[in-house]
Scaffold this motif. Sequence first.
Motif: not given
Length: 288
Positions: A47-50, A58-64, A79-81
């Motif tokens: 879990k990522y709590f922004a 967050v998802l873009r940095a992981l994908t890159e 999950s990112v919330s």
Amino acid sequence: MPQAAVSSEREPKAGRHSSVVFADDQEWAGHLCAFVRGGLERGQEIKYFADTTDPERVLRALTEAGIDAVAAVRRGQLSVSTATQTYLAGTGFDPDAMIGLWHEAVEAAAARGYGGLRAIGEMSWGARDIPGADRLLEYELRIHHEVFERLPLTAWCFYDRRLMSDDCVDVLAGAHLTCRGNPVGGPVLRVAPLADRPGLRMSGSAGYDTRDVVAAAAAAVRGMPTQRVELDLADLRHLDAASLATLADAAAGRPVDAPLGVRQAPPSLRRLLRLFPEFGSAVEVLDR
């Protein structure tokens, strides 16, 4: 379905609750990707709590970085919330409620077949005028023994020096057993949990300028549910009468009838106990 689970019990308990201090986007992404990769390899829920970061970023940095974040989200492992959707929802931040939520979240991850829970929380909200933000240090000091000693949970608290003052970052990041990233500076008073028993280590000097830190330490002492709580003061140079009174009041207000044990008490504290013997029922020097 979850990948083959590897229990986080294999991770050292001292390293499960870490502060991560950074000052640029590259550092942030490096810590993020290392953390998420570790969770995916262990078959843990992540879990990522922004706070200030857009969840899509967050998802873009992981994908890159070559991590298939979309697939991890799709299967429910990642999950990112935002903090406002989770532990800042409602009337504000409540350490007791958050500790309960961690227990519930770990149970839910286990019920879904994961070998533990892994979480990142952006902590920059702690420097803003948010109800309960003044209890963040108390929370950081309590959760090693109330959460990480008991549960298969790994959490990194992200502290961005661009969003918080150096003094605030150094005090809060120092309230963890391990710190990653930029080295923690030297606050006037530093408080951290003891690794091997319920209690706190205080180092530096406790006086007028550190009233807020002492108050948070006292609140942590009061909130710890164990019979015995100790203070290790080997690295404390000075403690004034007001700070001792604050700690003694917290010890006297605990639900269990046991004094606050003090080890390696500095000469200033020993003198104060002689001058104010009424504190002796709440504070006990263990190595006279």
